[in-house]
Scaffold this motif. Structure first.
Motif, PDB file in Angstrom:
ATOM      1  N   THR A   1      -6.505   5.884   5.604  1.00  0.00           N
ATOM      2  CA  THR A   1      -5.961   4.564   5.263  1.00  0.00           C
ATOM      3  C   THR A   1      -5.556   3.760   6.494  1.00  0.00           C
ATOM      4  O   THR A   1      -4.975   2.685   6.362  1.00  0.00           O
ATOM      5  CB  THR A   1      -4.746   4.710   4.332  1.00  0.00           C
ATOM      6  OG1 THR A   1      -3.725   5.475   4.991  1.00  0.00           O
ATOM      7  CG2 THR A   1      -5.135   5.401   3.033  1.00  0.00           C
TER       8      THR A   1
ATOM      9  N   LEU B   1     -10.745  -7.598   2.307  1.00  0.00           N
ATOM     10  CA  LEU B   1      -9.662  -7.594   1.326  1.00  0.00           C
ATOM     11  C   LEU B   1      -8.537  -8.540   1.762  1.00  0.00           C
ATOM     12  O   LEU B   1      -8.032  -9.342   0.956  1.00  0.00           O
ATOM     13  CB  LEU B   1      -9.135  -6.173   1.144  1.00  0.00           C
ATOM     14  CG  LEU B   1      -8.088  -5.928   0.066  1.00  0.00           C
ATOM     15  CD1 LEU B   1      -8.259  -4.541  -0.528  1.00  0.00           C
ATOM     16  CD2 LEU B   1      -6.683  -6.075   0.633  1.00  0.00           C
TER      17      LEU B   1
ATOM     18  N   ARG C   1      -2.207  -1.601  -4.221  1.00  0.00           N
ATOM     19  CA  ARG C   1      -3.323  -0.658  -4.263  1.00  0.00           C
ATOM     20  C   ARG C   1      -2.791   0.746  -4.512  1.00  0.00           C
ATOM     21  O   ARG C   1      -1.879   1.218  -3.823  1.00  0.00           O
ATOM     22  CB  ARG C   1      -4.113  -0.676  -2.948  1.00  0.00           C
ATOM     23  CG  ARG C   1      -5.315   0.271  -2.983  1.00  0.00           C
ATOM     24  CD  ARG C   1      -6.276  -0.021  -1.860  1.00  0.00           C
ATOM     25  NE  ARG C   1      -5.737   0.277  -0.538  1.00  0.00           N
ATOM     26  CZ  ARG C   1      -6.322  -0.083   0.603  1.00  0.00           C
ATOM     27  NH1 ARG C   1      -7.453  -0.776   0.570  1.00  0.00           N
ATOM     28  NH2 ARG C   1      -5.774   0.219   1.767  1.00  0.00           N
TER      29      ARG C   1
ATOM     30  N   GLU D   1     -11.374  -3.522   4.610  1.00  0.00           N
ATOM     31  CA  GLU D   1      -9.984  -3.979   4.726  1.00  0.00           C
ATOM     32  C   GLU D   1      -9.911  -5.409   5.248  1.00  0.00           C
ATOM     33  O   GLU D   1      -9.082  -6.204   4.806  1.00  0.00           O
ATOM     34  CB  GLU D   1      -9.204  -3.045   5.641  1.00  0.00           C
ATOM     35  CG  GLU D   1      -9.126  -1.602   5.163  1.00  0.00           C
ATOM     36  CD  GLU D   1      -8.335  -1.420   3.888  1.00  0.00           C
ATOM     37  OE1 GLU D   1      -8.778  -1.933   2.826  1.00  0.00           O
ATOM     38  OE2 GLU D   1      -7.294  -0.748   3.938  1.00  0.00           O
ATOM     39  N   ARG D   2     -10.795  -5.748   6.179  1.00  0.00           N
ATOM     40  CA  ARG D   2     -10.847  -7.131   6.669  1.00  0.00           C
ATOM     41  C   ARG D   2     -11.137  -8.101   5.522  1.00  0.00           C
ATOM     42  O   ARG D   2     -10.487  -9.130   5.372  1.00  0.00           O
ATOM     43  CB  ARG D   2     -11.928  -7.266   7.734  1.00  0.00           C
ATOM     44  CG  ARG D   2     -11.625  -6.632   9.073  1.00  0.00           C
ATOM     45  CD  ARG D   2     -12.885  -6.598   9.904  1.00  0.00           C
ATOM     46  NE  ARG D   2     -12.678  -6.118  11.262  1.00  0.00           N
ATOM     47  CZ  ARG D   2     -13.626  -5.571  12.004  1.00  0.00           C
ATOM     48  NH1 ARG D   2     -14.861  -5.424  11.524  1.00  0.00           N
ATOM     49  NH2 ARG D   2     -13.361  -5.167  13.239  1.00  0.00           N
TER      50      ARG D   2
ATOM     51  N   PHE E   1     -10.857   4.301   3.436  1.00  0.00           N
ATOM     52  CA  PHE E   1     -11.233   2.903   3.422  1.00  0.00           C
ATOM     53  C   PHE E   1     -11.887   2.530   4.755  1.00  0.00           C
ATOM     54  O   PHE E   1     -11.598   3.132   5.784  1.00  0.00           O
ATOM     55  CB  PHE E   1     -10.006   2.025   3.174  1.00  0.00           C
ATOM     56  CG  PHE E   1      -9.283   2.356   1.902  1.00  0.00           C
ATOM     57  CD1 PHE E   1      -9.817   2.002   0.677  1.00  0.00           C
ATOM     58  CD2 PHE E   1      -8.075   3.038   1.926  1.00  0.00           C
ATOM     59  CE1 PHE E   1      -9.166   2.320  -0.509  1.00  0.00           C
ATOM     60  CE2 PHE E   1      -7.408   3.351   0.752  1.00  0.00           C
ATOM     61  CZ  PHE E   1      -7.965   3.001  -0.473  1.00  0.00           C
TER      62      PHE E   1
ATOM     63  N   GLY F   1      -8.782   6.157  -0.942  1.00  0.00           N
ATOM     64  CA  GLY F   1      -9.388   6.216   0.381  1.00  0.00           C
ATOM     65  C   GLY F   1     -10.363   7.380   0.488  1.00  0.00           C
ATOM     66  O   GLY F   1     -10.470   8.206  -0.422  1.00  0.00           O
TER      67      GLY F   1
ATOM     68  N   LYS G   1      -6.475  -0.394   7.574  1.00  0.00           N
ATOM     69  CA  LYS G   1      -5.688  -1.583   7.210  1.00  0.00           C
ATOM     70  C   LYS G   1      -4.819  -2.036   8.379  1.00  0.00           C
ATOM     71  O   LYS G   1      -4.547  -3.234   8.538  1.00  0.00           O
ATOM     72  CB  LYS G   1      -4.815  -1.288   5.991  1.00  0.00           C
ATOM     73  CG  LYS G   1      -3.739  -0.235   6.245  1.00  0.00           C
ATOM     74  CD  LYS G   1      -3.054   0.186   4.980  1.00  0.00           C
ATOM     75  CE  LYS G   1      -2.158   1.398   5.224  1.00  0.00           C
ATOM     76  NZ  LYS G   1      -1.686   2.001   3.974  1.00  0.00           N
TER      77      LYS G   1
ATOM     78  N   THR H   1       3.405  -0.731   4.272  1.00  0.00           N
ATOM     79  CA  THR H   1       2.836   0.608   4.189  1.00  0.00           C
ATOM     80  C   THR H   1       3.885   1.649   4.534  1.00  0.00           C
ATOM     81  O   THR H   1       4.882   1.347   5.199  1.00  0.00           O
ATOM     82  CB  THR H   1       1.634   0.759   5.153  1.00  0.00           C
ATOM     83  OG1 THR H   1       1.044   2.049   4.969  1.00  0.00           O
ATOM     84  CG2 THR H   1       2.072   0.625   6.601  1.00  0.00           C
TER      85      THR H   1
ATOM     86  N   ALA I   1      -7.080  -3.945  10.735  1.00  0.00           N
ATOM     87  CA  ALA I   1      -7.401  -5.247  10.142  1.00  0.00           C
ATOM     88  C   ALA I   1      -6.208  -6.194  10.231  1.00  0.00           C
ATOM     89  O   ALA I   1      -6.374  -7.390  10.528  1.00  0.00           O
ATOM     90  CB  ALA I   1      -7.831  -5.063   8.688  1.00  0.00           C
TER      91      ALA I   1
ATOM     92  N   THR J   1       0.829  -1.208   0.000  1.00  0.00           N
ATOM     93  CA  THR J   1       0.000   0.000   0.000  1.00  0.00           C
ATOM     94  C   THR J   1       0.864   1.258   0.000  1.00  0.00           C
ATOM     95  O   THR J   1       0.493   2.275   0.596  1.00  0.00           O
ATOM     96  CB  THR J   1      -0.929   0.023   1.227  1.00  0.00           C
ATOM     97  OG1 THR J   1      -0.147   0.176   2.421  1.00  0.00           O
ATOM     98  CG2 THR J   1      -1.723  -1.256   1.313  1.00  0.00           C
TER      99      THR J   1
ATOM    100  N   VAL K   1       1.679  -7.095   5.312  1.00  0.00           N
ATOM    101  CA  VAL K   1       1.272  -5.794   4.788  1.00  0.00           C
ATOM    102  C   VAL K   1       2.483  -4.874   4.779  1.00  0.00           C
ATOM    103  O   VAL K   1       3.292  -4.888   5.704  1.00  0.00           O
ATOM    104  CB  VAL K   1       0.146  -5.177   5.650  1.00  0.00           C
ATOM    105  CG1 VAL K   1      -0.229  -3.781   5.140  1.00  0.00           C
ATOM    106  CG2 VAL K   1      -1.072  -6.087   5.683  1.00  0.00           C
TER     107      VAL K   1
END
Length: 251
Positions: free
Chosen positions: A202, A183, A153, A180-181, A175, A173, A205, A194, A208, A133, A192
């Motif tokens: 955002t 996804l 994304r 997010e869960r 989101f 976003g 996420k 970021t 999640a 992300t 993840v």
């Protein structure tokens, strides 16, 4: 009073909304032009670069700018340093508007790194299905990881070089946590990546990922240029501007 906002963020748009139609103030928002269909703030807008420090310095002088607000993305480091140099050369007061960074809470499994390259080096030890992300810029750092699968994304479609095993999700976003869960579940994500962008748009996420027990590689944001004052909210930037000039009463 003439104010230039270096924008492109939610905070920059909010600042423009707060300052728009202020009696005695001329406002210009500048966008880099990297997004095909940006959300435009109210007031005068220019799109595109200035041509480095010299170009920005010249623009400040030619337009007799009285105050410069750097409200760019926390990871738009180059323009921030250009702004600091140009403002110092043109003798224009400069303020950085930066949303606060994210802070880990109990249950988070964060691995902080200093760059996308460090993130790419760490990834093979953490998982095989990556939710990336960090936006479409910088995907070259992950292009050699052909054993991993990436869900990327971004607002606009990325260009090569990029990871060979990649699915692109074009979205913008804010989101939701439920989204997010779902996804993470649907794509069987196990790690993840970021940038520490901060803000609420955002952040779901991160929640999640915490609920799912997933590791999150967090790229630390670059520092604001030394000596530049920083505020975290648009309202604080408005007060900073008003401290520098008394505006005529409305009406």
């Amino acid at each position: 009073m003439r104010v230039l906002i270096l924008g492109g963020t939610t905070e920059a748009r909010r600042l423009a909304e707060l300052l728009h139609r202020t009696p005695g103030l001329t406002l210009t928002s500048s966008l880099a032009g990297r997004v095909a269909s940006p959300r435009l703030p109210p007031g005068e807008v220019r799109i595109g670069g200035f041509g480095g420090v010299e170009g920005l310095t010249a623009w400040l002088g030619e337009h007799r700018v009285d105050a410069l607000i750097d409200a760019t993305h926390p990871f738009a480091g180059t323009i921030s340093f250009h702004a600091a140099l140009a403002a110092a050369t043109a003798h224009v007061p400069l303020l950085a508007l930066r949303r606060p960074g994210w802070v880990p809470v109990a249950g988070d499994d964060w691995r902080e790194v200093g760059s996308l390259e460090e993130a790419a080096t760490l990834l093979p030890t953490l998982g095989h299905r990556v939710f990336l992300t960090t936006g479409r810029m910088g995907l070259a750092a992950f292009a050699a990881l052909d054993d991993l699968w990436f869900l990327v994304r971004s607002v606009d479609a990325p260009e090569a070089p990029h990871p060979p095993r990649m699915e692109v999700l074009l979205d913008r976003g804010p989101f939701t946590l439920d989204g997010e869960r779902e996804l993470l579940r649907r794509h069987r994500v196990d790690v993840v990546v970021t940038k520490d962008s901060g803000g609420d748009a955002t952040a779901p996420k991160l929640t999640a990922a915490r609920e799912a027990g997933l590791p999150v590689v967090v790229v630390r944001r670059p520092p604001v240029p030394e000596g530049v004052p920083v505020v975290g909210e648009p309202e604080e930037a408005v007060r900073w501007i008003r401290d520098r000039r008394t505006f005529p009463a409305a009406g």
